[in-house]
Design a protein around this motif. Structure first.
Motif, PDB file in Angstrom:
ATOM      1  N   SER A   8       0.822  -1.214   0.000  1.00 22.18           N
ATOM      2  CA  SER A   8       0.000   0.000   0.000  1.00 22.18           C
ATOM      3  C   SER A   8       0.855   1.263   0.000  1.00 22.18           C
ATOM      4  CB  SER A   8      -0.902   0.011   1.233  1.00 22.18           C
ATOM      5  OG  SER A   8      -0.099  -0.001   2.401  1.00 22.18           O
ATOM      6  N   GLY A   9       2.157   1.119   0.215  1.00 25.36           N
ATOM      7  CA  GLY A   9       3.042   2.281   0.263  1.00 25.36           C
ATOM      8  C   GLY A   9       3.593   2.659  -1.099  1.00 25.36           C
ATOM      9  N   VAL A  10       4.703   3.388  -1.072  1.00 24.15           N
ATOM     10  CA  VAL A  10       5.325   3.930  -2.290  1.00 24.15           C
ATOM     11  C   VAL A  10       6.606   3.152  -2.609  1.00 24.15           C
ATOM     12  CG1 VAL A  10       6.421   5.991  -3.284  1.00 24.15           C
ATOM     13  CG2 VAL A  10       4.420   6.229  -1.781  1.00 24.15           C
ATOM     14  N   ALA A  11       6.730   2.741  -3.876  1.00 21.86           N
ATOM     15  CA  ALA A  11       7.924   1.997  -4.303  1.00 21.86           C
ATOM     16  C   ALA A  11       8.838   2.897  -5.135  1.00 21.86           C
ATOM     17  CB  ALA A  11       7.521   0.780  -5.121  1.00 21.86           C
ATOM     18  N   LEU A  12      10.130   2.708  -4.962  1.00 19.71           N
ATOM     19  CA  LEU A  12      11.140   3.425  -5.764  1.00 19.71           C
ATOM     20  C   LEU A  12      12.095   2.378  -6.324  1.00 19.71           C
ATOM     21  CD1 LEU A  12      13.263   6.464  -4.535  1.00 19.71           C
ATOM     22  CD2 LEU A  12      14.317   4.486  -5.617  1.00 19.71           C
ATOM     23  N   VAL A  13      12.384   2.470  -7.625  1.00 19.72           N
ATOM     24  CA  VAL A  13      13.298   1.504  -8.251  1.00 19.72           C
ATOM     25  C   VAL A  13      14.307   2.259  -9.108  1.00 19.72           C
ATOM     26  CG1 VAL A  13      13.494  -0.591  -9.649  1.00 19.72           C
ATOM     27  CG2 VAL A  13      11.379  -0.156  -8.379  1.00 19.72           C
ATOM     28  N   THR A  14      15.602   2.006  -8.889  1.00 20.27           N
ATOM     29  CA  THR A  14      16.636   2.589  -9.761  1.00 20.27           C
ATOM     30  C   THR A  14      17.059   1.547 -10.808  1.00 20.27           C
ATOM     31  OG1 THR A  14      18.687   1.887  -8.641  1.00 20.27           O
ATOM     32  CG2 THR A  14      17.537   3.804  -7.712  1.00 20.27           C
ATOM     33  N   GLY A  15      17.591   2.008 -11.923  1.00 18.64           N
ATOM     34  CA  GLY A  15      18.005   1.096 -12.998  1.00 18.64           C
ATOM     35  C   GLY A  15      16.810   0.388 -13.606  1.00 18.64           C
ATOM     36  N   ALA A  16      15.708   1.147 -13.781  1.00 17.11           N
ATOM     37  CA  ALA A  16      14.424   0.530 -14.138  1.00 17.11           C
ATOM     38  C   ALA A  16      14.104   0.580 -15.628  1.00 17.11           C
ATOM     39  CB  ALA A  16      13.299   1.194 -13.340  1.00 17.11           C
ATOM     40  N   ALA A  17      15.054   0.978 -16.459  1.00 14.66           N
ATOM     41  CA  ALA A  17      14.773   1.040 -17.905  1.00 14.66           C
ATOM     42  C   ALA A  17      14.952  -0.324 -18.542  1.00 14.66           C
ATOM     43  CB  ALA A  17      15.710   2.038 -18.558  1.00 14.66           C
ATOM     44  N   GLY A  18      14.343  -0.498 -19.720  1.00 18.52           N
ATOM     45  CA  GLY A  18      14.632  -1.672 -20.542  1.00 18.52           C
ATOM     46  C   GLY A  18      13.951  -2.942 -20.072  1.00 18.52           C
ATOM     47  N   THR A  19      14.680  -4.042 -20.153  1.00 16.56           N
ATOM     48  CA  THR A  19      14.094  -5.353 -19.836  1.00 16.56           C
ATOM     49  C   THR A  19      14.933  -6.077 -18.784  1.00 16.56           C
ATOM     50  OG1 THR A  19      15.308  -6.239 -21.725  1.00 16.56           O
ATOM     51  CG2 THR A  19      12.991  -5.684 -22.086  1.00 16.56           C
ATOM     52  N   GLY A  20      15.645  -5.301 -17.972  1.00 13.02           N
ATOM     53  CA  GLY A  20      16.500  -5.900 -16.948  1.00 13.02           C
ATOM     54  C   GLY A  20      15.782  -6.100 -15.619  1.00 13.02           C
ATOM     55  N   ILE A  21      16.588  -6.291 -14.588  1.00 15.03           N
ATOM     56  CA  ILE A  21      16.051  -6.614 -13.257  1.00 15.03           C
ATOM     57  C   ILE A  21      15.220  -5.451 -12.701  1.00 15.03           C
ATOM     58  CG2 ILE A  21      16.753  -7.066 -10.858  1.00 15.03           C
ATOM     59  CD1 ILE A  21      19.192  -8.633 -12.090  1.00 15.03           C
ATOM     60  N   GLY A  22      15.716  -4.212 -12.872  1.00 17.21           N
ATOM     61  CA  GLY A  22      14.997  -3.059 -12.332  1.00 17.21           C
ATOM     62  C   GLY A  22      13.612  -2.907 -12.950  1.00 17.21           C
ATOM     63  N   ALA A  23      13.523  -3.069 -14.270  1.00 16.82           N
ATOM     64  CA  ALA A  23      12.220  -2.958 -14.942  1.00 16.82           C
ATOM     65  C   ALA A  23      11.290  -4.070 -14.442  1.00 16.82           C
ATOM     66  CB  ALA A  23      12.400  -3.054 -16.455  1.00 16.82           C
ATOM     67  N   ALA A  24      11.842  -5.274 -14.249  1.00 14.82           N
ATOM     68  CA  ALA A  24      11.018  -6.398 -13.753  1.00 14.82           C
ATOM     69  C   ALA A  24      10.527  -6.117 -12.335  1.00 14.82           C
ATOM     70  CB  ALA A  24      11.829  -7.695 -13.795  1.00 14.82           C
ATOM     71  N   VAL A  25      11.369  -5.492 -11.517  1.00 12.93           N
ATOM     72  CA  VAL A  25      10.962  -5.161 -10.143  1.00 12.93           C
ATOM     73  C   VAL A  25       9.827  -4.131 -10.165  1.00 12.93           C
ATOM     74  CG1 VAL A  25      11.712  -4.048  -7.987  1.00 12.93           C
ATOM     75  CG2 VAL A  25      13.211  -5.717  -9.098  1.00 12.93           C
ATOM     76  N   ALA A  26      10.001  -3.087 -10.994  1.00 12.27           N
ATOM     77  CA  ALA A  26       8.973  -2.039 -11.070  1.00 12.27           C
ATOM     78  C   ALA A  26       7.636  -2.628 -11.532  1.00 12.27           C
ATOM     79  CB  ALA A  26       9.434  -0.929 -12.007  1.00 12.27           C
ATOM     80  N   LEU A  27       7.688  -3.484 -12.542  1.00 18.82           N
ATOM     81  CA  LEU A  27       6.452  -4.121 -13.042  1.00 18.82           C
ATOM     82  C   LEU A  27       5.842  -5.049 -11.997  1.00 18.82           C
ATOM     83  CD1 LEU A  27       7.204  -4.947 -16.760  1.00 18.82           C
ATOM     84  CD2 LEU A  27       5.131  -3.857 -15.887  1.00 18.82           C
ATOM     85  N   ALA A  28       6.713  -5.763 -11.262  1.00 26.30           N
ATOM     86  CA  ALA A  28       6.209  -6.674 -10.233  1.00 26.30           C
ATOM     87  C   ALA A  28       5.477  -5.902  -9.136  1.00 26.30           C
ATOM     88  CB  ALA A  28       7.361  -7.482  -9.636  1.00 26.30           C
ATOM     89  N   PHE A  29       5.995  -4.711  -8.779  1.00 28.40           N
ATOM     90  CA  PHE A  29       5.280  -3.884  -7.790  1.00 28.40           C
ATOM     91  C   PHE A  29       3.889  -3.531  -8.314  1.00 28.40           C
ATOM     92  CE2 PHE A  29       9.347  -2.655  -5.571  1.00 28.40           C
ATOM     93  CZ  PHE A  29       8.927  -2.979  -4.293  1.00 28.40           C
ATOM     94  N   ALA A  30       3.834  -3.136  -9.599  1.00 28.83           N
ATOM     95  CA  ALA A  30       2.537  -2.765 -10.181  1.00 28.83           C
ATOM     96  C   ALA A  30       1.584  -3.956 -10.163  1.00 28.83           C
ATOM     97  CB  ALA A  30       2.741  -2.258 -11.606  1.00 28.83           C
ATOM     98  N   GLU A  31       2.094  -5.112 -10.556  1.00 31.54           N
ATOM     99  CA  GLU A  31       1.235  -6.313 -10.616  1.00 31.54           C
ATOM    100  C   GLU A  31       0.808  -6.771  -9.225  1.00 31.54           C
ATOM    101  OE1 GLU A  31       3.154  -7.664 -14.863  1.00 31.54           O
ATOM    102  OE2 GLU A  31       3.741  -8.769 -13.065  1.00 31.54           O
ATOM    103  N   ALA A  32       1.617  -6.411  -8.200  1.00 32.74           N
ATOM    104  CA  ALA A  32       1.273  -6.793  -6.820  1.00 32.74           C
ATOM    105  C   ALA A  32       0.334  -5.777  -6.167  1.00 32.74           C
ATOM    106  CB  ALA A  32       2.547  -6.937  -5.992  1.00 32.74           C
ATOM    107  N   GLY A  33      -0.050  -4.731  -6.902  1.00 33.81           N
ATOM    108  CA  GLY A  33      -1.045  -3.801  -6.390  1.00 33.81           C
ATOM    109  C   GLY A  33      -0.501  -2.477  -5.884  1.00 33.81           C
TER     110      GLY A  33
END
Ligand SMILES: NC(=O)c1ccc[n+]([C@@H]2O[C@H](COP(=O)([O-])OP(=O)(O)OC[C@H]3O[C@@H](n4cnc5c(N)ncnc54)[C@H](O)[C@@H]3O)[C@@H](O)[C@H]2O)c1
Length: 269
Positions: A8-33
């Motif tokens: 329910s809080g705020v997520a911050l992800v660095t290195g989030a461009a492209g198709t690497g680990i950071g982008a996957a983390v950012a998308l996973a936060f979105a998919e987790a609500g």
């Protein structure tokens, strides 16, 4: 009541461009609500692509994307301040920005290469986590999903590497930059426990991202290392992202200063 386990809080992800680990983390936060997500990367164009992908997962989701160089002295602080002024707080921070090594032994390594690797992988991670800790210490904690556990003021996950634990030929500058991230993680975990902030790191093995598979030369270079790991395959960025989300969540409430190895068994072999 919304709590930390439902993001329910705020997520911050660095290195989030492209198709690497950071982008996957950012998308996973979105998919987790998670509904408020801040992302950054030095690559503005690919960062915008991540933003669009995140926004396509839910209509009510807010995404703040700011491009910049995490190794520069004031960018991390400027970015964190923007996140706090836009979203009010930072609850989960995953520091993924990084570059690969120069594949050289020490006597072939130039000072420029050494500085570049350490400036992004270690200094950039330190600048990011320092700014995140500074913001987190000033905010009220969120309730835990389990009332017997303490509330959580924030959780940071730094992305280190299996090469922070074990060596590989022609990799000393990169390995040392990741061992530094692991040591920093332990130190911050000790210092910020009293603030109810948890700081952990993940040590990925070889993961299928642009860092490892963008050229045939890189693929060939890494093949022997893939064969050493008992699972004998590359990991998916999503497999690292799932671990990062667990460490951020209040379900990991007693995990502090850990280095979670996500490597298909590479370091045990
Ligand atoms: N892929 C692997 O096998 C592997 C293994 C162990 C650790 N890691 C670590 O995982 C993290 C993510 O790597 P990845 O595999 O997703 O690679 P990647 O290249 O796909 O992602 C790294 C991202 O960091 C960004 N970046 C690089 N320098 C930056 C800077 N100065 N400022 C801001 N952003 C910057 C890049 O633009 C890129 O989007 C890195 O820290 C890497 O060292 C990766």
């Amino acid at each position: 009541m919304p709590d930390e386990s439902s993001f329910s809080g705020v997520a911050l992800v660095t290195g989030a461009a492209g198709t690497g680990i950071g982008a996957a983390v950012a998308l996973a936060f979105a998919e987790a609500g998670c509904q408020r997500i801040a992302i950054t990367d030095v690559n503005e164009e690919l960062l915008d692509q991540t933003k669009s992908k995140i926004k396509s997962t839910a209509s009510n989701l807010e995404v703040l994307a700011v491009a910049g160089d995490i190794s520069s002295s004031d960018f991390a602080e400027t970015f964190v301040n923007k996140v706090v002024s836009s979203f009010g707080r930072i609850d989960y921070a995953v520091n993924c920005a990084g570059i690969m090594g120069n594949n050289q032994i020490s006597t072939e390594t130039t000072l420029d290469d050494f500085d570049k690797i350490n400036n992004v992988n270690y200094r950039g991670c330190w600048l990011s986590s320092r700014a995140e800790l500074n913001a987190m210490t000033k905010q009220d904690p969120l309730p835990n999903h389990d009332s017997r556990r303490p509330p959580q003021r924030g959780s940071i996950v730094n992305i280190a590497s299996q090469l922070g634990i074990v060596g590989r030929p022609a990799c000393s500058a990169y390995s040392a930059s990741k061992a530094a991230v692991m040591a920093m993680t332990r130190g911050d975990a000790i210092d910020y426990s009293e603030h109810h902030i948890r700081v952990n790191c993940i040590c990925p093995g070889i993961i299928d991202t642009p860092m490892t598979t963008s050229t045939e030369e890189r693929k060939q270079l890494l093949k022997p290392a893939i064969d050493i790991a008992p699972m004998r395959r590359m990991g998916l960025p999503q497999e690292v992202a799932d671990c990062a989300l667990f460490l951020c969540s209040s379900k990991a409430s007693f995990v502090q200063g850990a280095a979670l190895v996500v490597d298909g068994g590479y370091v045990i072999n």
